[in-house]
Design a protein around this motif. Structure first.
Motif, PDB file in Angstrom:
ATOM      1  N   ASN A 190       0.829  -1.208   0.000  1.00 19.52           N
ATOM      2  CA  ASN A 190       0.000   0.000   0.000  1.00 19.52           C
ATOM      3  C   ASN A 190       0.864   1.259   0.000  1.00 19.52           C
ATOM      4  O   ASN A 190       0.572   2.242  -0.707  1.00 19.52           O
ATOM      5  N   ALA A 191       1.946   1.219   0.780  1.00 14.40           N
ATOM      6  CA  ALA A 191       2.849   2.374   0.827  1.00 14.40           C
ATOM      7  C   ALA A 191       3.578   2.548  -0.502  1.00 14.40           C
ATOM      8  O   ALA A 191       3.782   3.678  -0.975  1.00 14.40           O
ATOM      9  N   GLU A 193       2.403   1.647  -3.396  1.00 12.42           N
ATOM     10  CA  GLU A 193       1.384   2.172  -4.318  1.00 12.42           C
ATOM     11  C   GLU A 193       1.348   3.694  -4.257  1.00 12.42           C
ATOM     12  O   GLU A 193       1.385   4.379  -5.296  1.00 12.42           O
ATOM     13  N   ASP A 194       1.291   4.235  -3.047  1.00  9.32           N
ATOM     14  CA  ASP A 194       1.262   5.693  -2.895  1.00  9.32           C
ATOM     15  C   ASP A 194       2.532   6.327  -3.464  1.00  9.32           C
ATOM     16  O   ASP A 194       2.477   7.363  -4.140  1.00  9.32           O
ATOM     17  N   VAL A 197       2.510   6.237  -7.406  1.00  6.70           N
ATOM     18  CA  VAL A 197       1.546   7.184  -7.971  1.00  6.70           C
ATOM     19  C   VAL A 197       1.999   8.623  -7.735  1.00  6.70           C
ATOM     20  O   VAL A 197       1.959   9.467  -8.647  1.00  6.70           O
ATOM     21  N   ASP A 198       2.440   8.915  -6.511  1.00  8.11           N
ATOM     22  CA  ASP A 198       2.862  10.280  -6.186  1.00  8.11           C
ATOM     23  C   ASP A 198       4.027  10.749  -7.046  1.00  8.11           C
ATOM     24  O   ASP A 198       4.138  11.937  -7.368  1.00  8.11           O
ATOM     25  N   LYS A 225      -4.014  -3.740  -8.150  1.00  2.00           N
ATOM     26  CA  LYS A 225      -4.511  -2.467  -7.637  1.00  2.00           C
ATOM     27  C   LYS A 225      -4.885  -1.550  -8.804  1.00  2.00           C
ATOM     28  O   LYS A 225      -4.095  -1.369  -9.736  1.00  2.00           O
ATOM     29  N   THR A 227      -5.018   1.604  -9.193  1.00  2.00           N
ATOM     30  CA  THR A 227      -4.151   2.753  -9.472  1.00  2.00           C
ATOM     31  C   THR A 227      -2.809   2.336 -10.060  1.00  2.00           C
ATOM     32  O   THR A 227      -2.078   3.182 -10.594  1.00  2.00           O
TER      33      THR A 227
END
Length: 387
Positions: A190-191, A193-194, A197-198, A225, A227
């Motif tokens: 999850n981290a 993923e952020d 994307v960021d 996921k 995203t």
């Protein structure tokens, strides 16, 4: 005088494989009569399951001996599409979003050539397998991020933040991981993923060891996921889970926009994976032929950890996947190169120095438990006597 050095300047950045150096030394020792215990080879020691070999033999009998589509044969791509949907939660169009490759190594190589431009930076884990050479051959620059041994060698998120720059284009993630056996958990993904994307990055997810996991550890595919789907190239293959290293069969999956440049590179490399291997691959996907091998690896992992605990100075996070352990060197042997080479030449026990896999491998070495419990015990008996 004739200049005999005609190599391209890019080859100055491409070293010989440190693993192959160990392998060649083993060969010379065995030719001289030394009994070498092989714990350096990153391949299963089992035969390919008979059902898969029979499918390959049938392909020969049926005359499937010619070129195939650059993408691979339709039955295999359809089977891979079904597998990725059912097991990984990712839906790919078998017609234009899956490419069968000559091993997962080629999948990584053609991806780098197709997507990485001169001067691009690519984030790779430290330690890791040999992604750096493919990146350099594409003109890119590998930049490392740390894996934390205190968390079972999961990616260190602070290190990722420090490593990224405006030139970063792609992140490489490998889970289960070579050489540590670490597995990325849900919170870590999850981290990541952020982070991806960021920073508007592409992601290459190397999942070659996905079926070799222990203690209920979960395999998570980033492309599942929403995203990350449009940003992710999923790489996998048949070598590890099905003991098919010599069949040279891998694959990659990605959205059509990413597949297009990749398959254009692919047209000018090996053209297609071996047709016979592709038909065998269809059979490999039809049932749990990998399970007996994974059970054997689990028993070997337990024995490896038991033996490591008995040697002063050696410590190692318990691997959650793959068939590798990445312990510290024994007490009194801080130089992993000297330790590994001395043990090989004096006792015939083959490991790989941790420095082969990156800077953070100093003071560690890789054990591939791709050998029987009996041979593992023989290796550790020799190690203890030598110490």
């Amino acid at each position: 005088m004739v200049n005999l050095d005609h190599s391209a300047s890019r080859m100055d950045r491409i070293p010989f494989s440190g693993i192959r150096k160990i392998f060649e030394e083993c060969d010379q020792l065995e030719q001289s009569g030394t009994d070498v215990v092989h714990l350096e080879i990153g391949r299963p020691d089992f035969d390919t399951p008979s059902e898969i070999k029979q499918a390959g033999s049938q392909a020969l009998s049926d005359g499937h001996v010619h070129y195939t589509s650059n993408y691979g044969i339709t039955p295999l791509r359809s089977a891979l599409s079904d597998k990725l949907s059912a097991e990984n939660g990712i839906n790919y169009d078998p017609e234009n979003e899956i490419v069968v490759t000559t091993g997962a190594t080629e999948a990584v190589f053609v991806t780098m050539l197709a997507l990485v431009e001169e001067g691009d930076e690519v984030l790779i884990p430290d330690p890791c397998w040999t992604y750096a050479s493919s990146i350099r051959m594409a003109g890119g620059h590998p930049v490392t991020y740390e894996l934390n041994p205190k968390t079972g060698f999961k990616p260190d998120l602070d290190s990722l933040t420090e490593a990224v720059s405006e030139r970063t284009k792609l992140l490489v993630l490998n889970s289960p991981h070579n050489p540590t056996g670490g597995v990325v958990d849900r919170d870590t993904l999850n981290a990541i993923e952020d982070f991806v994307v960021d920073n508007d990055l592409l992601l290459l997810s190397d999942e070659i060891y996905e079926k070799i996991r222990y203690d209920g550890s979960e395999h998570l595919s980033p492309a599942a996921k929403n995203t990350l789907f449009d940003r992710t190239i999923t790489v996998n293959g048949f070598s590890k889970a099905y003991s098919m290293t010599g069949w040279r069969l891998g694959y990659l999956a990605a959205p059509a926009e990413l597949i297009d440049p990749i398959v254009r590179v692919r047209q000018y490399t090996t053209t297609c994976a071996p047709s016979i291997s592709q038909h065998a691959g269809v059979r490999a996907l039809q049932s749990g032929l990998h399970e007996p091998m994974v059970n054997a690896f689990a028993r070997r992992r337990e024995r490896i950890m038991e033996r490591i605990e008995n040697i002063p100075g050696m410590s190692c996070p318990t691997p959650s996947g793959a068939f590798y352990a990445f312990p510290t060197t024994p007490e009194g042997y801080p130089d992993e190169e000297e330790f590994v080479w001395s043990l090989l030449r004096e006792e015939g026990v083959a490991f790989v120095p941790g420095s082969v896999f990156g800077e953070s491998g100093h003071g560690r070495f890789r054990i591939a438990y791709s050998n029987s419990v009996e041979r593992i015990d023989e290796a550790f008996d020799r190690l203890e006597d030598w110490l």
